[in-house]
Enzyme design. Structure first.
Site, PDB file in Angstrom:
ATOM      1  N   HIS A  49       0.823  -1.106  -0.164  1.00 40.00           N
ATOM      2  CA  HIS A  49       0.477   0.213   0.020  1.00 40.00           C
ATOM      3  C   HIS A  49       0.791   1.274   0.413  1.00 40.00           C
ATOM      4  O   HIS A  49       0.628   2.601   0.628  1.00 40.00           O
ATOM      5  CB  HIS A  49      -0.734  -0.023   0.821  1.00 40.00           C
ATOM      6  CG  HIS A  49      -1.572  -1.070   1.731  1.00 40.00           C
ATOM      7  ND1 HIS A  49      -3.088  -1.683   0.218  1.00 40.00           N
ATOM      8  CD2 HIS A  49      -2.296  -2.157   1.763  1.00 40.00           C
ATOM      9  CE1 HIS A  49      -3.598  -2.928   1.004  1.00 40.00           C
ATOM     10  NE2 HIS A  49      -2.607  -3.065   2.262  1.00 40.00           N
ATOM     11  N   HIS A  50       1.729   1.090  -0.960  1.00 39.52           N
ATOM     12  CA  HIS A  50       2.659   2.504  -1.002  1.00 39.52           C
ATOM     13  C   HIS A  50       3.241   3.048  -2.270  1.00 39.52           C
ATOM     14  O   HIS A  50       2.999   1.899  -2.652  1.00 39.52           O
ATOM     15  CB  HIS A  50       3.591   2.630  -0.191  1.00 39.52           C
ATOM     16  CG  HIS A  50       4.424   1.397   0.182  1.00 39.52           C
ATOM     17  ND1 HIS A  50       4.822   0.586   1.188  1.00 39.52           N
ATOM     18  CD2 HIS A  50       5.912   1.549  -0.712  1.00 39.52           C
ATOM     19  CE1 HIS A  50       5.472  -0.050   0.607  1.00 39.52           C
ATOM     20  NE2 HIS A  50       6.879  -0.181  -0.250  1.00 39.52           N
TER      21      HIS A  50
END
Ligand code: TYD
Length: 137
Positions: A49-50
């Protein structure tokens, strides 16, 4: 098949087992400054999630199965890493998640730079904003 998937050269000997190797300028399009691995992750858990501002990475699943979803702000793509002879290049400017499909999965990452929290973009809206402003162009 993803254009960022690379075949890791493997010497497979039925008697002795396998040996896989990757070299800079052949499988790996950047110099490696850091190696890390993620393991002991509960089955089904999604990490990541980045995106990164400038870091490039090679991902290899050494054991088990990890599903990598990449997103360049326009296209999403899912790649299953289920063999130590498969590598995935994830460049800067790519939002990624890694789903650990199996217990005891091990994800090894070779990275182009040292760890820096400043290089992370952890907010998806900010990622889309930077992408639309041409940050990676
Ligand atoms: P992170 O990259 O966010 O892991 P994931 O995307 O798999 O969830 O890293 C998790 C934590 O570990 C975060 O606090 C940063 C730290 N970390 C380091 O200190 N050094 C490193 O080389 C890496 C990759 C992470």
């Amino acid at each position: 098949m993803s254009k960022n998937l690379v075949k890791i050269r493997t010497i497979n000997n039925e008697e002795n087992g396998c040996l896989s190797f990757a070299e800079i300028n052949t499988e790996i399009p950047f110099e490696i400054k850091r190696l890390y691995y993620i393991y002991g992750v509960p089955e089904g858990k999604i990490r990541g999630h980045h995106a990164h501002k400038s870091l490039n990475q090679l991902l290899v699943c050494l054991n088990g199965e990890v599903e990598i979803e990449t997103d360049d702000g326009v296209c999403k793509e899912s790649v299953l890493l289920d063999s130590p002879s498969k590598g995935l290049i994830v460049s800067s400017g790519i939002w990624r998640t890694m789903k650990f499909n199996k217990k005891d999965s091990i994800l090894m990452v070779a990275a182009s730079d040292f760890y820096s929290e400043d290089d992370y973009i952890r907010d998806y809206d900010n990622f889309i904003k930077l992408m639309s402003e041409g940050y990676w162009r």
